[in-house]
Design an enzyme around this catalytic site. Structure first.
Site, short mmCIF file in Angstrom:
data_model
loop_
_atom_site.label_atom_id
_atom_site.label_comp_id
_atom_site.label_asym_id
_atom_site.label_seq_id
_atom_site.Cartn_x
_atom_site.Cartn_y
_atom_site.Cartn_z
N GLU A 102 0.83 -1.21 0.00
CA GLU A 102 0.00 0.00 0.00
C GLU A 102 0.86 1.26 0.00
OE1 GLU A 102 -3.11 -0.33 2.91
OE2 GLU A 102 -3.82 -2.20 2.04
C1 LIG Z 1 2.23 -9.47 -0.37
C2 LIG Z 1 1.84 -8.33 -1.24
C3 LIG Z 1 0.50 -8.06 -1.42
C4 LIG Z 1 0.11 -7.01 -2.24
N1 LIG Z 1 -1.22 -6.77 -2.43
C5 LIG Z 1 -1.62 -5.80 -3.26
C6 LIG Z 1 -3.03 -5.56 -3.49
O1 LIG Z 1 -3.88 -6.25 -2.95
N2 LIG Z 1 -3.39 -4.55 -4.33
C7 LIG Z 1 -2.45 -3.77 -4.96
O2 LIG Z 1 -2.83 -2.88 -5.70
N3 LIG Z 1 -1.10 -3.99 -4.76
C8 LIG Z 1 -0.68 -4.98 -3.94
N4 LIG Z 1 0.66 -5.19 -3.74
C9 LIG Z 1 1.61 -4.34 -4.46
C10 LIG Z 1 2.15 -3.28 -3.52
O3 LIG Z 1 1.21 -2.23 -3.38
C11 LIG Z 1 3.48 -2.80 -4.10
O4 LIG Z 1 4.42 -3.86 -3.99
C12 LIG Z 1 4.00 -1.59 -3.35
O5 LIG Z 1 3.21 -0.45 -3.57
C13 LIG Z 1 5.44 -1.26 -3.76
O6 LIG Z 1 5.55 -1.10 -5.14
P1 LIG Z 1 6.64 -1.91 -5.95
O7 LIG Z 1 6.68 -3.32 -5.43
O8 LIG Z 1 6.36 -1.69 -7.42
O9 LIG Z 1 8.01 -1.25 -5.57
P2 LIG Z 1 8.72 -0.04 -6.34
O10 LIG Z 1 7.72 1.09 -6.55
O11 LIG Z 1 9.45 -0.55 -7.52
O12 LIG Z 1 9.73 0.43 -5.22
C14 LIG Z 1 11.06 -0.14 -5.06
C15 LIG Z 1 11.85 0.78 -4.14
O13 LIG Z 1 12.06 2.04 -4.80
C16 LIG Z 1 11.56 3.10 -4.01
N5 LIG Z 1 10.96 4.10 -4.90
C17 LIG Z 1 10.01 3.87 -5.85
N6 LIG Z 1 9.69 5.01 -6.49
C18 LIG Z 1 10.47 5.98 -5.93
C19 LIG Z 1 10.59 7.38 -6.16
N7 LIG Z 1 9.87 8.01 -7.08
N8 LIG Z 1 11.49 8.06 -5.42
C20 LIG Z 1 12.23 7.42 -4.46
N9 LIG Z 1 12.14 6.11 -4.21
C21 LIG Z 1 11.28 5.40 -4.92
C22 LIG Z 1 10.53 2.47 -3.07
O14 LIG Z 1 10.39 3.20 -1.86
C23 LIG Z 1 11.14 1.10 -2.83
O15 LIG Z 1 12.09 1.15 -1.80
C24 LIG Z 1 1.09 -6.23 -2.92
C25 LIG Z 1 2.44 -6.51 -2.72
C26 LIG Z 1 2.83 -7.54 -1.91
C27 LIG Z 1 4.30 -7.82 -1.76
#
Ligand SMILES: Cc1cc2nc3c(=O)[nH]c(=O)nc-3n(C[C@H](O)[C@H](O)[C@H](O)COP(=O)(O)OP(=O)(O)OC[C@H]3O[C@@H](n4cnc5c(N)ncnc54)[C@H](O)[C@@H]3O)c2cc1C
Length: 201
Positions: free
Chosen positions: A50
Site C-alpha cells: 500500500e
Molecule cells: C504481499 C503483497 C501483497 C500485495 N497486495 C496488493 C493488493 O492487494 N493490491 C495492490 O494494488 N497492490 C498490492 N501489492 C503491491 C504493492 O502495493 C506494491 O508492492 C508496493 O506499492 C510497492 O511497489 P513496488 O513493489 O512496485 O516497488 P517499487 O515502486 O518498484 O519500489 C522499489 C523501491 O524504490 C523506491 N521508490 C520507488 N519510487 C520511488 C521514487 N519516485 N522516489 C524514491 N524512491 C522510490 C521504493 O520506496 C522502494 O524502496 C502487494 C504486494 C505484496 C508484496
C-alpha cells in the site's frame, strides 16, 4: 496529513517490535513452534505494501507539507503546542523540546523543497520519523490524561499501566526524534552531492 505518518512510522515500529518479540523469547523465538517469528515475517511486508514507506515519506514532505507551503502542518503543530501548554505531565517539557525540533525541521524541509523538489525529498524519511515520534508522544500524554478523567472506565492498575507506558516512551523512545532532527539539520549537502555516478561506482 496523518496517513503517511501513521502508515510509515508505525510500520517501521512494527519491524522493531516483532524483532524484539523474537529476542525476548531467545532461541525459542526464532524457531517456528512459538509462532513469534511468523509475526516478524508478516510485519516485514508492512513498510512495502500500500505504498512503500519511502513513497509515504515523499507524500508527506511533498503533497502534504510543501504543496500548501506548510499551512496544514503548522496548524497540527499549533494544536499539539496548545495541548502541551495545558498538560500537567512531568514529561510535557520533553515533548515540547521535540515539538521545537519539529518546527525547525519543517522550516528546513520547506526550504530544501523550495530549492529543489526532487533532491529535497532526501530529507523526507527523517521528517516522517521525527513527526511520528512527536505525535506518538503527544497522544501518549493525551491517553494518560483521559485515563484519569472522571467517567474513565479504567481502574487504578490500568491507569498506572498507561502512565508507565507513557513514561517509558518519553524517556526511552522519544529521544530518537532528536537523531532524525540532527539528520535533517545537517542538511542536504551530502544528498545533493550524490549523482547517478555515485550509484554506478
Ligand atoms: C504481499 C503483497 C501483497 C500485495 N497486495 C496488493 C493488493 O492487494 N493490491 C495492490 O494494488 N497492490 C498490492 N501489492 C503491491 C504493492 O502495493 C506494491 O508492492 C508496493 O506499492 C510497492 O511497489 P513496488 O513493489 O512496485 O516497488 P517499487 O515502486 O518498484 O519500489 C522499489 C523501491 O524504490 C523506491 N521508490 C520507488 N519510487 C520511488 C521514487 N519516485 N522516489 C524514491 N524512491 C522510490 C521504493 O520506496 C522502494 O524502496 C502487494 C504486494 C505484496 C508484496
Amino acid at each position: 496529513m496523518y496517513t503517511p505518518i501513521v502508515k510509515g512510522w508505525i510500520t517501521e515500529q512494527a519491524q522493531e517490535i516483532t524483532s524484539l518479540a523474537i529476542q525476548v523469547h531467545g532461541g525459542m523465538g526464532f524457531i517456528e513452534e512459538t509462532g513469534v517469528a511468523q509475526h516478524a515475517r508478516d510485519a516485514r511486508i508492512l513498510p512495502i505494501y500500500e505504498g512503500t514507506n519511502g513513497i509515504q515519506a515523499i507524500d508527506l514532505i511533498g503533497r502534504k507539507l510543501y504543496s500548501d507551503k506548510g499551512k496544514a502542518m503548522a496548524s497540527l503543530l499549533e494544536e499539539i503546542e496548545a495541548e502541551l501548554k495545558e498538560s500537567t505531565s512531568v514529561h510535557a517539557d520533553k515533548v515540547k523540546a521535540v515539538l521545537h525540533q519539529a518546527k525547525r525541521a519543517t522550516e528546513y524541509c520547506l526550504s530544501s523543497m523550495q530549492k529543489n523538489p526532487v533532491l529535497g525529498t532526501g530529507l523526507a524519511y527523517s521528517y516522517m520519523m521525527l513527526m511520528g515520534y512527536l505525535i506518538g508522544a503527544w497522544l501518549q500524554l493525551r491517553a494518560v490524561q483521559l485515563s484519569k478523567q472522571e467517567g474513565s472506565q479504567l481502574d487504578n492498575a490500568q491507569q498506572k499501566s498507561w502512565l508507565q507506558s507513557a513514561s517509558f516512551y518519553c524517556d526511552h523512545v522519544l529521544p530518537r526524534a532528536g537523531a532524525h532532527f540532527d539528520s535533517i539539520e545537517r542538511g542536504q549537502s551530502s544528498i545533493d552531492d550524490l549523482d547517478e555516478n555515485s550509484f554506478n561506482r
